[in-house]
Design a protein around this motif. Sequence first.
Motif, PDB file in Angstrom:
ATOM      1  N   GLN A 140       0.080   1.040 -10.861  1.00 18.84           N
ATOM      2  CA  GLN A 140       0.562   1.093  -9.492  1.00 18.84           C
ATOM      3  C   GLN A 140       2.046   0.732  -9.465  1.00 18.84           C
ATOM      4  OE1 GLN A 140      -2.392  -0.002  -6.353  1.00 18.84           O
ATOM      5  NE2 GLN A 140      -3.179  -1.340  -7.940  1.00 18.84           N
ATOM      6  N   PHE A 141       2.642   0.895  -8.302  1.00 21.10           N
ATOM      7  CA  PHE A 141       4.086   0.672  -8.175  1.00 21.10           C
ATOM      8  C   PHE A 141       4.462  -0.733  -8.629  1.00 21.10           C
ATOM      9  CE2 PHE A 141       7.925  -0.479  -5.821  1.00 21.10           C
ATOM     10  CZ  PHE A 141       8.735   0.613  -6.088  1.00 21.10           C
ATOM     11  N   PHE A 151       0.830  -1.207   0.000  1.00 18.80           N
ATOM     12  CA  PHE A 151       0.000   0.000   0.000  1.00 18.80           C
ATOM     13  C   PHE A 151       0.866   1.258   0.000  1.00 18.80           C
ATOM     14  CE2 PHE A 151      -3.429  -2.779   1.809  1.00 18.80           C
ATOM     15  CZ  PHE A 151      -4.343  -2.575   0.778  1.00 18.80           C
ATOM     16  N   ALA A 152       1.922   1.234   0.793  1.00 17.83           N
ATOM     17  CA  ALA A 152       2.815   2.396   0.860  1.00 17.83           C
ATOM     18  C   ALA A 152       3.483   2.641  -0.487  1.00 17.83           C
ATOM     19  CB  ALA A 152       3.865   2.172   1.950  1.00 17.83           C
ATOM     20  N   ALA A 153       3.917   1.575  -1.134  1.00 12.94           N
ATOM     21  CA  ALA A 153       4.573   1.715  -2.434  1.00 12.94           C
ATOM     22  C   ALA A 153       3.622   2.301  -3.465  1.00 12.94           C
ATOM     23  CB  ALA A 153       5.087   0.353  -2.895  1.00 12.94           C
ATOM     24  N   ASN A 154       2.422   1.744  -3.552  1.00 10.36           N
ATOM     25  CA  ASN A 154       1.455   2.205  -4.544  1.00 10.36           C
ATOM     26  C   ASN A 154       1.027   3.647  -4.306  1.00 10.36           C
ATOM     27  OD1 ASN A 154       1.477  -0.273  -5.863  1.00 10.36           O
ATOM     28  ND2 ASN A 154      -0.235  -1.082  -4.684  1.00 10.36           N
ATOM     29  N   GLU A 155       0.772   3.986  -3.047  1.00  4.09           N
ATOM     30  CA  GLU A 155       0.311   5.342  -2.735  1.00  4.09           C
ATOM     31  C   GLU A 155       1.432   6.360  -2.957  1.00  4.09           C
ATOM     32  OE1 GLU A 155      -2.702   8.110  -1.384  1.00  4.09           O
ATOM     33  OE2 GLU A 155      -2.563   6.200  -2.436  1.00  4.09           O
ATOM     34  N   THR A 156       2.647   6.020  -2.581  1.00  4.05           N
ATOM     35  CA  THR A 156       3.776   6.933  -2.792  1.00  4.05           C
ATOM     36  C   THR A 156       3.992   7.179  -4.276  1.00  4.05           C
ATOM     37  OG1 THR A 156       4.850   6.134  -0.772  1.00  4.05           O
ATOM     38  CG2 THR A 156       6.228   7.301  -2.354  1.00  4.05           C
ATOM     39  N   TYR A 159      10.911   3.897  -1.749  1.00  6.92           N
ATOM     40  CA  TYR A 159       9.786   4.060  -2.669  1.00  6.92           C
ATOM     41  C   TYR A 159       9.710   5.495  -3.195  1.00  6.92           C
ATOM     42  CZ  TYR A 159       8.011  -0.431  -0.919  1.00  6.92           C
ATOM     43  OH  TYR A 159       7.865  -1.744  -0.581  1.00  6.92           O
ATOM     44  N   ALA A 160       9.887   6.460  -2.305  1.00 10.52           N
ATOM     45  CA  ALA A 160       9.804   7.867  -2.709  1.00 10.52           C
ATOM     46  C   ALA A 160      10.913   8.213  -3.698  1.00 10.52           C
ATOM     47  CB  ALA A 160       9.881   8.774  -1.477  1.00 10.52           C
ATOM     48  N   GLY A 161      12.123   7.765  -3.406  1.00 17.65           N
ATOM     49  CA  GLY A 161      13.241   8.043  -4.303  1.00 17.65           C
ATOM     50  C   GLY A 161      13.073   7.360  -5.647  1.00 17.65           C
TER      51      GLY A 161
END
Length: 313
Positions: free
Chosen positions: A154-155, A38-43, A72-74
Amino acid sequence: MFERFLFIQYQIDDSTVHVITCNGEELEDLKSLDDNEFAANETCRLIKLFTDDESSTVHVSIAGGRKTMGFYAGYALSLYGRAQDSMSHILVLEDFEFATNFYYPTPYEHFVGKYNSQEHLNAQHAKVFLANIPFVRLRNTLPTTHPLRMNNYQFSDVIEQLNQVNQSLSLEINVTQRYIQVNNSIKADLPPREMALLMWFADYKIQGKAGLKAPTGSHKGEMSFAEQEYTRELTEEYLIHYDELKESDTNIEITKDFFDSTKSKLKKHLEKQLGNELAARLMPKQNGRSTPFSLPIDKDQIVVVNNFKDRVI
């Protein structure tokens, strides 16, 4: 002498804070595989959203938080970042790196515990440094029609799409449902003419033929007798595959113009749905200017599903 300063006010309130949620519930931490996904996809989604706004400038700080979130952000910024976007990390003097209850250099005396020591440190004396991190910007290397630029990715989709480029290739041509599938995962729909062209090349590869020599004549009235005969032979071969798609077009003739135009349109459809990298691995190629066109994959990598003939090649 007076200097003129421009102050830009940034709105920071609940409307600008984005919390990762799952089924309507905010994630308190990333402690499971689902939380990380979830964090990866949302970021990835948010950074793409922000960078799609041409008037924005995005700065990503990977300091603090879970290491996976920083990664993930980078990674997302590398995919979608533009020239005006930037990324940074925060460095602190080594003594304060693991100090107990240290958060920032205070403007007043504030003593914190030194890591693994009875000694105390004054947070007022701490020094922090903003380290800009160079990163590879991939955004401008991708056309606007590339799947990675689409909003529904998605990511995990992004990673899968990029990784497909480096994997061994398999191609399924589903004649019945008019789509192709690459590596049993990525599908692309093709119009009848382009689909028939790919089927034609695949059939040559499956039969072990060297390749298909492109026609040279563009207009029947200007062709030699040999060119007219070769055009007629190519047209008969092509229509075998075109007719399997339940299309009837008596005006089709495999001239140089038709061949080049249909091949160019096939390339555009593949690039739009599969990306430039995968499309390049599927497009018919020549080894030299005078050599025939052939698919750049082995025949055992091709499967043709054709329920019209009730058979699998």
